[in-house]
Design an enzyme around this catalytic site. Structure first.
Site, PDB file in Angstrom:
ATOM      1  N   LYS A  16      50.271  38.952  22.417  1.00 49.51           N
ATOM      2  CA  LYS A  16      51.416  40.023  22.986  1.00 49.51           C
ATOM      3  C   LYS A  16      52.496  40.019  22.042  1.00 49.51           C
ATOM      4  O   LYS A  16      52.370  39.124  20.915  1.00 49.51           O
ATOM      5  CB  LYS A  16      51.760  39.593  24.336  1.00 49.51           C
ATOM      6  CG  LYS A  16      50.943  39.891  25.466  1.00 49.51           C
ATOM      7  CD  LYS A  16      51.567  39.348  26.658  1.00 49.51           C
ATOM      8  CE  LYS A  16      50.531  39.797  28.056  1.00 49.51           C
ATOM      9  NZ  LYS A  16      51.060  39.297  29.292  1.00 49.51           N
ATOM     10  N   TYR A  56      47.462  48.427  32.546  1.00 47.90           N
ATOM     11  CA  TYR A  56      47.671  47.600  33.599  1.00 47.90           C
ATOM     12  C   TYR A  56      47.297  48.537  34.716  1.00 47.90           C
ATOM     13  O   TYR A  56      47.612  48.259  36.040  1.00 47.90           O
ATOM     14  CB  TYR A  56      49.140  46.985  33.780  1.00 47.90           C
ATOM     15  CG  TYR A  56      49.301  45.952  32.778  1.00 47.90           C
ATOM     16  CD1 TYR A  56      48.597  44.574  33.190  1.00 47.90           C
ATOM     17  CD2 TYR A  56      49.959  46.118  31.545  1.00 47.90           C
ATOM     18  CE1 TYR A  56      48.657  43.608  32.467  1.00 47.90           C
ATOM     19  CE2 TYR A  56      49.937  44.874  30.909  1.00 47.90           C
ATOM     20  CZ  TYR A  56      49.360  43.706  31.182  1.00 47.90           C
ATOM     21  OH  TYR A  56      49.653  42.383  30.122  1.00 47.90           O
ATOM     22  N   ASN A 158      54.398  35.469  28.011  1.00 45.76           N
ATOM     23  CA  ASN A 158      53.251  34.368  28.002  1.00 45.76           C
ATOM     24  C   ASN A 158      52.459  34.454  26.982  1.00 45.76           C
ATOM     25  O   ASN A 158      51.008  34.037  26.991  1.00 45.76           O
ATOM     26  CB  ASN A 158      52.665  34.200  29.445  1.00 45.76           C
ATOM     27  CG  ASN A 158      52.018  35.566  29.848  1.00 45.76           C
ATOM     28  OD1 ASN A 158      52.085  36.423  28.953  1.00 45.76           O
ATOM     29  ND2 ASN A 158      51.512  35.619  30.984  1.00 45.76           N
ATOM     30  N   HIS A 161      47.414  38.320  26.707  1.00 48.31           N
ATOM     31  CA  HIS A 161      46.826  38.764  27.685  1.00 48.31           C
ATOM     32  C   HIS A 161      45.344  38.435  27.589  1.00 48.31           C
ATOM     33  O   HIS A 161      44.722  38.465  26.630  1.00 48.31           O
ATOM     34  CB  HIS A 161      46.756  40.386  27.844  1.00 48.31           C
ATOM     35  CG  HIS A 161      45.774  40.810  28.490  1.00 48.31           C
ATOM     36  ND1 HIS A 161      45.895  41.119  29.916  1.00 48.31           N
ATOM     37  CD2 HIS A 161      44.590  41.464  28.411  1.00 48.31           C
ATOM     38  CE1 HIS A 161      44.836  41.591  30.557  1.00 48.31           C
ATOM     39  NE2 HIS A 161      43.928  42.094  29.472  1.00 48.31           N
ATOM     40  N   GLU A 172      38.930  47.457  30.467  1.00 53.51           N
ATOM     41  CA  GLU A 172      40.046  47.406  29.303  1.00 53.51           C
ATOM     42  C   GLU A 172      39.504  47.718  27.946  1.00 53.51           C
ATOM     43  O   GLU A 172      40.174  48.475  27.298  1.00 53.51           O
ATOM     44  CB  GLU A 172      40.641  46.043  29.309  1.00 53.51           C
ATOM     45  CG  GLU A 172      41.327  45.612  30.795  1.00 53.51           C
ATOM     46  CD  GLU A 172      41.860  44.224  30.797  1.00 53.51           C
ATOM     47  OE1 GLU A 172      42.785  43.979  31.567  1.00 53.51           O
ATOM     48  OE2 GLU A 172      41.434  43.477  29.854  1.00 53.51           O
TER      49      GLU A 172
HETATM   50  O1  CDP Z   1      48.123  37.788  32.359  1.00 52.89           O
HETATM   51  P1  CDP Z   1      47.437  37.362  33.652  1.00 52.89           P
HETATM   52  O2  CDP Z   1      46.158  38.020  34.113  1.00 52.89           O
HETATM   53  O3  CDP Z   1      47.619  35.803  34.007  1.00 52.89           O
HETATM   54  O4  CDP Z   1      48.602  37.936  34.943  1.00 52.89           O
HETATM   55  P2  CDP Z   1      48.681  39.026  35.667  1.00 52.89           P
HETATM   56  O5  CDP Z   1      49.011  38.760  37.119  1.00 52.89           O
HETATM   57  O6  CDP Z   1      47.463  40.202  35.286  1.00 52.89           O
HETATM   58  O7  CDP Z   1      49.918  39.662  35.144  1.00 52.89           O
HETATM   59  C1  CDP Z   1      50.059  40.444  34.099  1.00 52.89           C
HETATM   60  C2  CDP Z   1      51.250  39.999  33.257  1.00 52.89           C
HETATM   61  O8  CDP Z   1      52.382  40.407  34.013  1.00 52.89           O
HETATM   62  C3  CDP Z   1      51.415  38.663  33.038  1.00 52.89           C
HETATM   63  O9  CDP Z   1      50.862  38.150  32.024  1.00 52.89           O
HETATM   64  C4  CDP Z   1      53.124  38.618  32.763  1.00 52.89           C
HETATM   65  O10 CDP Z   1      53.396  38.772  31.415  1.00 52.89           O
HETATM   66  C5  CDP Z   1      53.415  39.559  33.767  1.00 52.89           C
HETATM   67  N1  CDP Z   1      53.906  39.163  35.112  1.00 52.89           N
HETATM   68  C6  CDP Z   1      55.537  39.141  35.412  1.00 52.89           C
HETATM   69  O11 CDP Z   1      56.368  39.516  34.486  1.00 52.89           O
HETATM   70  N2  CDP Z   1      55.856  38.536  36.522  1.00 52.89           N
HETATM   71  C7  CDP Z   1      54.899  38.172  37.459  1.00 52.89           C
HETATM   72  N3  CDP Z   1      55.454  37.810  38.629  1.00 52.89           N
HETATM   73  C8  CDP Z   1      53.625  38.278  37.311  1.00 52.89           C
HETATM   74  C9  CDP Z   1      53.099  38.849  36.201  1.00 52.89           C
HETATM   75 MG    MG Z   2      45.731  39.692  34.388  1.00 53.91          MG
END
Ligand code: CDP
Ligand code: MG
Length: 203
Positions: A16, A56, A158, A161, A172
Site C-alpha cells: 500500500k 473492496y 498497515n 493488502h 481481485e
Molecule cells: O486487510 P485485511 O484483510 O487484514 O482487513 P480487512 O478487514 O479486509 O480490511 C481492509 C482494510 O481496511 C485494512 O487492511 C485496513 O487498512 C482497513 N480497515 C480500517 O481502516 N479499519 C477497520 N476497522 C478495519 C479495516
Molecule cells: Mg481483507
C-alpha cells in the site's frame, strides 16, 4: 482443510502507499520469496479511486466480515463505535480506504504456491498493527491502531493488502492484472519444495 495441495494457488498482495513510502518494497518481497512462494506478476501503479473502490467491492461478504470484525475489536476494548450495524461501519471504512489506496504509488503482485493465501496471511499478520504478532510484516514494520485511525477518521495504515481467501484472490487478481501479465514459469527450487523424491541432488 481443503485445497492445501494446490501448487497453483494464487494470492494478491499489494504494498500500500505507506509501505512504498516507508521503502519497504524489497523487505516485503523478500519475506514472501524466502518462504518458497513464486512471484508471477508485479508492477507499480497509482490506482484510480474507481479501481480502489472495485477492489473492496468484489467480495460480497467483505462488508459484513470487516464491519463485524471492527465492532468486535472495539467491544473487546470497551470502545464504542458510531454504529452497531456492521454494514454501516464497513461503508465508512470503505470510503477512507479508497482515499488511502489511491493516494500514491502501490505495488500489486501475485504470489503462487501451495497454500499461498493462508501462508501470505500468516506472514503478513493481523489487520491492526498494534495487535499483529511480532515477526509478521504488519507487526514488525508499523505501529498504527484502530483507536488512532478512528480518531483521525482515516484507514488503519498497515502497509499491505493480502487476499483474505482463495475466492477473494480469484476475484481481485483480474482487477489488477491482465492474464498476459501473469507469468507461467518453473522455479528450480520447486523441485526441492514439491517433488516426492529428493533425487537428482547427488552427482
Ligand atoms: O486487510 P485485511 O484483510 O487484514 O482487513 P480487512 O478487514 O479486509 O480490511 C481492509 C482494510 O481496511 C485494512 O487492511 C485496513 O487498512 C482497513 N480497515 C480500517 O481502516 N479499519 C477497520 N476497522 C478495519 C479495516
Ligand atoms: Mg481483507
Amino acid at each position: 482443510m481443503k485445497n492445501f495441495d494446490d501448487k497453483q494457488e494464487q494470492s494478491l498482495v499489494i504494498v500500500k502507499p505507506d509501505g512504498v513510502q516507508r521503502s519497504l518494497i524489497g523487505e516485503i518481497i523478500k519475506r514472501y520469496e524466502q518462504c518458497g512462494l513464486k512471484l508471477v506478476a508485479i508492477k507499480i501503479i497509482v490506482p484510480s479511486r474507481d479501481l480502489a473502490l472495485k477492489h473492496y467491492s468484489v467480495d460480497p461478504e467483505w462488508s459484513l466480515k470487516t464491519g463485524t470484525k471492527s465492532i468486535e475489536a472495539a467491544k473487546a476494548r470497551e470502545r464504542k463505535l458510531f454504529s452497531e450495524d456492521p454494514l454501516i461501519v464497513a461503508e465508512k471504512i470503505k470510503k477512507t480506504l479508497v482515499n488511502y489506496l489511491s493516494s500514491g504509488p502501490v505495488v500489486p503482485m501475485v504470489w503462487q504456491g501451495m497454500g499461498a493465501v493462508a501462508i501470505i496471511r500468516k506472514i503478513t499478520g493481523g489487520t491492526e498493527p498494534l495487535t499483529s504478532a511480532p515477526g509478521t510484516i504488519r507487526g514488525d514494520f508499523t505501529i498504527d491502531s484502530y483507536p488512532a485511525s478512528d480518531l483521525d477518521n482515516r484507514s488503519v495504515r498497515n502497509i499491505i493488502h493480502a487476499s483474505g481467501s482463495i475466492g477473494e484472490a480469484k476475484n481481485e487478481i483480474p482487477l489488477w492484472f491482465d492474464k498476459k501479465e501473469i507469468i507461467s514459469y518453473r522455479l528450480i527450487s520447486e523441485a526441492i519444495i514439491y517433488d516426492v523424491n529428493l533425487d537428482g541432488i547427488l552427482e
